[in-house]
Design a protein around this motif. Structure first.
Motif, PDB file in Angstrom:
ATOM      1  N   ARG A  14       0.764  -1.036  -0.140  1.00  9.60           N
ATOM      2  CA  ARG A  14      -0.003   0.289  -0.122  1.00  9.60           C
ATOM      3  C   ARG A  14       0.927   1.396   0.442  1.00  9.60           C
ATOM      4  O   ARG A  14       0.546   2.223   0.600  1.00  9.60           O
ATOM      5  N   LYS A  15       2.027   1.141  -0.571  1.00  5.38           N
ATOM      6  CA  LYS A  15       2.842   2.451  -0.972  1.00  5.38           C
ATOM      7  C   LYS A  15       3.393   3.252  -2.360  1.00  5.38           C
ATOM      8  O   LYS A  15       3.703   3.960  -2.329  1.00  5.38           O
ATOM      9  N   GLY A  16       2.420   2.261  -3.330  1.00  5.08           N
ATOM     10  CA  GLY A  16       2.471   2.715  -4.551  1.00  5.08           C
ATOM     11  C   GLY A  16       1.254   4.087  -4.605  1.00  5.08           C
ATOM     12  O   GLY A  16       0.235   3.975  -4.364  1.00  5.08           O
ATOM     13  N   SER A  17       1.644   4.952  -5.319  1.00  2.00           N
ATOM     14  CA  SER A  17       0.741   6.389  -5.726  1.00  2.00           C
ATOM     15  C   SER A  17       0.486   6.200  -7.770  1.00  2.00           C
ATOM     16  O   SER A  17       0.994   5.964  -8.092  1.00  2.00           O
ATOM     17  N   ILE A  18      -0.542   7.055  -7.300  1.00  2.09           N
ATOM     18  CA  ILE A  18      -1.750   6.838  -8.799  1.00  2.09           C
ATOM     19  C   ILE A  18      -2.101   7.895  -8.994  1.00  2.09           C
ATOM     20  O   ILE A  18      -2.580   8.944  -8.292  1.00  2.09           O
ATOM     21  N   ILE A  19      -2.389   7.997 -10.489  1.00  7.91           N
ATOM     22  CA  ILE A  19      -3.098   9.884 -10.750  1.00  7.91           C
ATOM     23  C   ILE A  19      -4.642   8.602 -10.382  1.00  7.91           C
ATOM     24  O   ILE A  19      -4.735   7.977 -11.792  1.00  7.91           O
ATOM     25  N   PRO A  20      -5.248   9.160 -10.114  1.00  9.10           N
ATOM     26  CA  PRO A  20      -7.048   8.389  -9.722  1.00  9.10           C
ATOM     27  C   PRO A  20      -7.668   7.875 -11.467  1.00  9.10           C
ATOM     28  O   PRO A  20      -8.316   6.954 -11.538  1.00  9.10           O
ATOM     29  N   ILE A  21      -7.421   9.557 -12.273  1.00  8.63           N
ATOM     30  CA  ILE A  21      -8.301   8.703 -13.455  1.00  8.63           C
ATOM     31  C   ILE A  21      -7.253   8.142 -14.196  1.00  8.63           C
ATOM     32  O   ILE A  21      -7.754   7.056 -15.146  1.00  8.63           O
ATOM     33  N   ASP A  22      -6.473   7.693 -14.195  1.00  9.05           N
ATOM     34  CA  ASP A  22      -5.300   7.113 -14.819  1.00  9.05           C
ATOM     35  C   ASP A  22      -5.623   5.620 -14.289  1.00  9.05           C
ATOM     36  O   ASP A  22      -5.820   4.750 -15.926  1.00  9.05           O
ATOM     37  N   TYR A  23      -5.910   5.132 -13.331  1.00 13.06           N
ATOM     38  CA  TYR A  23      -5.962   3.750 -13.085  1.00 13.06           C
ATOM     39  C   TYR A  23      -7.457   3.573 -13.424  1.00 13.06           C
ATOM     40  O   TYR A  23      -7.359   2.565 -13.748  1.00 13.06           O
ATOM     41  N   LYS A  24      -8.569   4.693 -13.035  1.00 15.49           N
ATOM     42  CA  LYS A  24      -9.593   4.908 -14.101  1.00 15.49           C
ATOM     43  C   LYS A  24      -9.515   3.562 -15.366  1.00 15.49           C
ATOM     44  O   LYS A  24     -10.060   3.109 -15.468  1.00 15.49           O
ATOM     45  N   ASN A  25      -8.813   5.201 -16.140  1.00 12.74           N
ATOM     46  CA  ASN A  25      -8.305   4.510 -17.609  1.00 12.74           C
ATOM     47  C   ASN A  25      -8.050   3.258 -18.138  1.00 12.74           C
ATOM     48  O   ASN A  25      -7.755   2.524 -18.881  1.00 12.74           O
ATOM     49  N   ALA A  26      -7.295   2.760 -16.599  1.00  8.14           N
ATOM     50  CA  ALA A  26      -6.315   1.382 -16.972  1.00  8.14           C
ATOM     51  C   ALA A  26      -6.818   0.650 -16.661  1.00  8.14           C
ATOM     52  O   ALA A  26      -7.126  -0.897 -17.587  1.00  8.14           O
ATOM     53  N   ILE A  27      -8.418   0.214 -15.850  1.00  4.07           N
ATOM     54  CA  ILE A  27      -9.303  -0.733 -15.747  1.00  4.07           C
ATOM     55  C   ILE A  27      -9.710  -1.072 -17.102  1.00  4.07           C
ATOM     56  O   ILE A  27     -10.071  -2.233 -17.953  1.00  4.07           O
ATOM     57  N   GLU A  28     -10.811   0.507 -17.335  1.00  3.49           N
ATOM     58  CA  GLU A  28     -11.151   0.058 -19.171  1.00  3.49           C
ATOM     59  C   GLU A  28     -10.771  -0.127 -19.773  1.00  3.49           C
ATOM     60  O   GLU A  28     -11.100  -1.406 -20.753  1.00  3.49           O
ATOM     61  N   PHE A  29      -9.160   0.451 -20.194  1.00  3.85           N
ATOM     62  CA  PHE A  29      -8.734  -0.228 -20.899  1.00  3.85           C
ATOM     63  C   PHE A  29      -8.477  -2.394 -20.984  1.00  3.85           C
ATOM     64  O   PHE A  29      -8.349  -2.726 -22.122  1.00  3.85           O
ATOM     65  N   LEU A  30      -8.084  -2.507 -19.328  1.00  2.00           N
ATOM     66  CA  LEU A  30      -7.686  -4.151 -19.456  1.00  2.00           C
ATOM     67  C   LEU A  30      -9.230  -4.726 -19.442  1.00  2.00           C
ATOM     68  O   LEU A  30      -9.456  -5.501 -20.487  1.00  2.00           O
ATOM     69  N   LYS A  31     -10.263  -4.062 -19.437  1.00  2.00           N
ATOM     70  CA  LYS A  31     -11.453  -4.394 -19.248  1.00  2.00           C
ATOM     71  C   LYS A  31     -12.097  -5.130 -21.028  1.00  2.00           C
ATOM     72  O   LYS A  31     -12.438  -5.707 -22.021  1.00  2.00           O
ATOM     73  N   GLU A  32     -11.559  -3.725 -22.083  1.00  2.00           N
ATOM     74  CA  GLU A  32     -12.330  -3.705 -23.452  1.00  2.00           C
ATOM     75  C   GLU A  32     -10.523  -4.363 -24.200  1.00  2.00           C
ATOM     76  O   GLU A  32     -11.081  -6.176 -24.461  1.00  2.00           O
ATOM     77  N   GLN A  33     -10.048  -5.004 -23.770  1.00  2.00           N
ATOM     78  CA  GLN A  33      -9.253  -6.080 -23.334  1.00  2.00           C
ATOM     79  C   GLN A  33      -9.557  -7.503 -23.507  1.00  2.00           C
ATOM     80  O   GLN A  33      -9.980  -8.619 -24.745  1.00  2.00           O
ATOM     81  N   LEU A  34     -10.488  -7.500 -22.103  1.00  2.00           N
ATOM     82  CA  LEU A  34     -10.910  -8.828 -22.291  1.00  2.00           C
ATOM     83  C   LEU A  34     -11.519  -8.999 -22.793  1.00  2.00           C
ATOM     84  O   LEU A  34     -12.267 -10.244 -22.826  1.00  2.00           O
ATOM     85  N   GLU A  35     -11.788  -8.017 -23.152  1.00  2.00           N
ATOM     86  CA  GLU A  35     -13.677  -8.121 -24.048  1.00  2.00           C
ATOM     87  C   GLU A  35     -13.297  -9.133 -25.937  1.00  2.00           C
ATOM     88  O   GLU A  35     -13.843  -9.252 -26.108  1.00  2.00           O
ATOM     89  N   GLU A  36     -12.003  -7.862 -26.166  1.00  2.00           N
ATOM     90  CA  GLU A  36     -11.794  -9.100 -26.682  1.00  2.00           C
ATOM     91  C   GLU A  36     -10.907  -9.712 -27.368  1.00  2.00           C
ATOM     92  O   GLU A  36     -11.033 -10.536 -27.820  1.00  2.00           O
ATOM     93  N   ALA A  37     -10.874 -10.844 -26.418  1.00  2.00           N
ATOM     94  CA  ALA A  37     -10.490 -11.815 -26.468  1.00  2.00           C
ATOM     95  C   ALA A  37     -11.458 -12.812 -26.582  1.00  2.00           C
ATOM     96  O   ALA A  37     -11.494 -13.543 -26.316  1.00  2.00           O
ATOM     97  N   LYS A  38     -12.324 -12.671 -25.255  1.00  2.00           N
ATOM     98  CA  LYS A  38     -13.005 -13.369 -24.710  1.00  2.00           C
ATOM     99  C   LYS A  38     -14.209 -13.869 -26.556  1.00  2.00           C
ATOM    100  O   LYS A  38     -14.359 -14.793 -26.799  1.00  2.00           O
ATOM    101  N   HIS A  39     -14.748 -12.398 -27.043  1.00  2.00           N
ATOM    102  CA  HIS A  39     -15.247 -12.701 -28.735  1.00  2.00           C
ATOM    103  C   HIS A  39     -14.429 -12.066 -29.234  1.00  2.00           C
ATOM    104  O   HIS A  39     -15.185 -12.933 -30.718  1.00  2.00           O
ATOM    105  N   GLY A  40     -13.245 -12.888 -29.844  1.00  2.00           N
ATOM    106  CA  GLY A  40     -12.338 -12.177 -30.869  1.00  2.00           C
ATOM    107  C   GLY A  40     -11.502 -13.427 -31.081  1.00  2.00           C
ATOM    108  O   GLY A  40     -11.132 -14.879 -31.451  1.00  2.00           O
TER     109      GLY A  40
END
Length: 90
Positions: A64-90
């Protein structure tokens, strides 16, 4: 719950934890691939290079020592979700 899997002698780091994967991604570690962990393609491993930097980042995250910009974290989660959807259907 955190799902970690790593073999010390393997060149790749694998995790099923999207939040750890998002943290690694926004800290500059490229997602190498996604790997299905079951025949139904309902669960996936996020695959990263098993580097010293990945180990350092994991220690930061889990301590629990890492630091991030919250909007970047949100965008990274959205990116990974997109990658998962592509992998499941692609």
């Amino acid at each position: 719950m955190v799902y970690l899997y790593q073999m010390k002698n393997e060149p790749m780091y694998r995790t099923r934890d999207m939040f750890i994967a998002a943290y690694l991604h926004i800290k500059g570690e490229p997602l190498v691939s996604l790997e299905s962990s079951d025949a139904k393609r309902s669960q996936y491993w996020f695959i990263f290079n098993n580097t010293d930097n990945v180990k350092k980042l994991l220690n930061e995250y889990l301590a629990r020592k890492g630091s991030i910009i919250p909007i970047d974290y949100k965008n990274a989660i959205e990116f990974l979700k997109e990658q998962l959807e592509e992998a499941k259907h692609g």
